[in-house]
Design a protein around this motif. Structure first.
Motif: not given
Length: 689
Positions: A147-149, A266-267, A285-286, A331-334
């Motif tokens: 899981t992760g954002q 969150d899901l 969790e990432i 705030s995310t790698p992508w």
């Protein structure tokens, strides 16, 4: 088990021999010296007779291929071949990790489970990308949820897991297969869905794929649980909940079968709170990417070193305000990788300092992302950034129109999408026109004997088969896995030629060579040996035989090697195989001075037969004609180029946008450099996260 295998092999051999004997008898009858094929009209009848026999026999070969008898192969050998196909289809390229020598660091933490039915976790987890496989081996049972954002790197982590697990896999261990969840239907069993993907994406036969699944030699790595439902869907009625329920009941004997799943944080929190998560699984969790990691990644890139003056304000802003707008937007790698790509070499990253919201910063990054990716491929790119943006916008709209979080682009299925009614109508009209023209030729002969009525029934059967392809589960005389071919200039052709004559497939090649050999013998042999000694005819049919050999050789390769567009090259080759005899017919007719009434029937019948053999290709062409100027006519070539540019990713046999967020942004922005608009989804009205 061995007795069943021997019985299946004998049945397969008997059917192949019977088919070959039938073809030999037909050719011996119609090509016999004296009255067989001396006139031009008789030669045309010969061509039509051979085509008719092949059309009647092809379904038996397809049924034989999908029967249980074909599953009588060593399971370890099947797993090894699947592992090779996965390794070729799911490489962990530099573009996935950031496009530079220094990748983005992705770390994760094991989270405690709120319920009793959870898997045991490693005592001292590695918690890094390189140690994920080692951590997975310590999980009992081997079920893992990542899981992760949004944009945290879940897909990258899953892809890295597949690549590293497959590289170190022992013979008795399962093969990890990355599968996007977007097309899992509510009424489809999980086992059948995985089997379908193994057939479509990796070139397995259905029997072999089922054998691997039943033997526990497939480790499904499921990506995108959070992309199945639209906002507002109640959790008990959601497709995501259905997937978790199915995975809870997914067993290997009496034990939970191994599986890896990715989902947005969150899901999955909401699914766990509802009391129906995936049981017997551990969850990682990432970790959120902090501002100092973004500073480290950007500062180590080549462009930041070469243009230090332009990058320094951005790095200073991230250091000074680690919770500011810019830091939150990266705030995310992508997003971080997209930003680094967008401002590589020419664009000024300082313009992001003027962004007032995260959405504003994201829109500015994506507006620069496509031109920068296009420029990174070639100094003089094949496509302009404006055209790339417009075409990708149309494809994004196609996916968004399906609903349900569709994110997989399968070229053969474009004509079956909800908004492709005109393409299906055009295909049906084409098949109907060819059928009517052919029936008008054969109906006058039907009253003269049973042969005429047999021809009419044959035309009707071919027409029905061609129209059944309009259904998603329609019968295919030539499945995609049997038609896939590598690129024309690929060195894989040498591998295909070698594989076609190995001991494993030598008998099949010999059986398939009977008909071409007889046709070539008839053209070259002297009359006292049953031939006609016509070198002109031999030279005319030689291209057909060469194309036929290429098609046989191409089937020896795995579909994953050929890529998502391999089926289209196979369909083009089938068209050439049928076009060569059509050219021979036209040439002979013109030389003999015959009119259109003699040439038209076999040509129309060949076109109708092609619709039955490769209807997916015809429907795809109809879809391209309907969407003329909206997308490039050579769409597969364009998507392969986008994959090289980093705009599209390839998962098995399907195309996907680089990220779901990028797909949604393209669907909202038909014109490049569009100013920020409101988000497509309003979190305040969503019931599911």
């Amino acid at each position: 088990m061995k007795a069943k295998r021997r019985t299946g092999q004998r049945a397969r051999t008997s059917l192949i021999l019977g088919t070959c004997i039938l073809l030999v008898l037909c050719l011996a009858y119609v090509l016999s010296s004296g009255e067989g094929a001396e006139s031009l009209s008789d030669r045309l009848d010969v061509v039509m007779m051979v085509i008719a026999v092949l059309a009647l026999v092809s379904p038996f070969f397809i049924l034989l291929r999908t029967a249980g008898a074909t599953a009588a192969e060593d399971e370890a050998d099947l797993a090894r071949r699947l592992g090779q196909a996965v390794a070729r289809a799911e490489p962990l390229t530099r573009s996935h990790m950031g496009g530079d020598r220094v990748p983005v660091r992705v770390s994760f933490t094991f989270r405690p489970s709120p319920h009793a039915r959870s898997a045991t976790r490693p005592l001292v987890p590695n918690g890094t990308l390189d140690g994920l496989v080692a951590d997975y081996w310590a999980v009992r049972p081997r079920r893992l949820v990542i899981t992760g954002q949004p944009g945290a790197g879940k897909s990258v982590l899953a892809r890295a897991f597949v690549a590293e697990f497959n590289e170190s896999r022992a013979e008795e261990e399962p093969v990890p297969v990355l599968l996007p969840l977007g097309d899992w239907g509510r009424q489809e069993l999980f086992r059948d869905w995985v089997v379908r993907h193994l057939v479509r994406d990796y070139g397995c036969t259905r029997a072999h794929a089922a054998q691997l699944m039943d033997s526990g030699l497939v480790l499904p790595v499921l990506d995108g649980l959070d992309e199945l439902d639209e906002p507002g869907v109640l959790l008990p009625e959601s497709r995501a909940q259905q997937v978790l329920d199915a995975l809870t009941g997914y067993q290997s004997g009496l034990e939970p079968a191994p599986v890896v799943l990715t989902c947005r944080t969150d899901l999955y929190d909401a699914l766990e709170a509802s009391g129906r998560p995936m049981l017997d699984a551990a969850r990682v969790e990432i970790d959120p990417m902090e501002a100092q990691e973004a500073v480290r990644f950007l500062a180590m890139r080549q462009d930041a070193i070469r243009r230090e003056g332009q990058w320094r304000p951005v790095l200073d802003e991230l250091r000074a305000h680690p919770q500011g707008v810019l830091a939150r937007s990266l705030s995310t790698p992508w997003r971080l990788v997209a930003m680094a790509t967008a401002y590589e070499q020419v664009n000024d990253p300082g313009e992001l300092l003027g962004a007032r919201t995260e959405q504003d910063a994201t829109d500015r990054v994506f507006a620069r992302f496509i031109p920068a990716s296009v420029r990174a491929v070639d100094e003089e790119p094949r496509y302009s950034p404006e055209r790339v943006h417009a075409w990708l916008h149309q494809l994004a709209l196609q996916l968004e129109s399906r609903g349900g979080g569709a994110n997989t682009l399968v070229l053969p299925e474009l004509a079956r999408s909800p908004g492709a009614l005109r393409a299906r109508v055009l295909y049906a009209v084409t098949v109907g026109f060819l059928a009517l023209v052919t029936l008008r030729v054969f109906l006058p002969d039907a009253s003269q004997g049973s042969l005429g009525w047999g021809s009419v029934l044959l035309v009707v059967g071919i027409t029905v088969t061609a129209l059944l392809l309009l259904r998603p589960g329609g019968i295919r005389l030539l499945p995609h896995a049997a038609m896939g071919l590598p690129p024309w200039r690929s060195p894989l052709w040498a591998v295909a030629a070698k594989a076609a004559v190995t001991a494993h497939s030598r008998r099949g090649v010999l059986m398939l060579s009977v008909l071409p050999t007889l046709v070539l013998w008839r053209a070259l042999a002297p009359e006292w040996l049953g031939g006609i000694s016509d070198w002109t005819m031999a030279l005319a049919i030689l291209p057909t035989l060469m194309l036929y050999a290429v098609l046989v050789a191409g089937q020896a390769l795995d579909a994953a090697v050929m890529g998502p567009s391999g089926w289209l090259r196979g369909g083009a080759l089938v068209a050439l195989v049928l076009l060569c005899p059509a050219g021979v017919i036209v040439g002979l007719s013109l030389r003999a001075g015959l009119g259109l009434d003699t040439v038209l029937p076999p040509l129309v019948l060949l076109g109708l037969l092609y619709c039955a053999l490769s209807g997916d290709t015809v429907m795809y062409l109809c879809w391209l004609l309907v969407h003329f100027r909206r997308v490039p006519f050579r769409l597969s070539r364009f998507l392969d180029w986008c994959h090289v540019a980093g705009l599209i990713r390839i998962t098995g046999g399907v195309y996907q946008f680089r990220h779901r967020e990028f797909q949604e942004w393209l669907a909202r922005h038909p014109i490049p450099l569009t100013r920020p608009t409101a988000p497509a989804r309003d979190p305040a009205t969503a019931r599911t996260p």
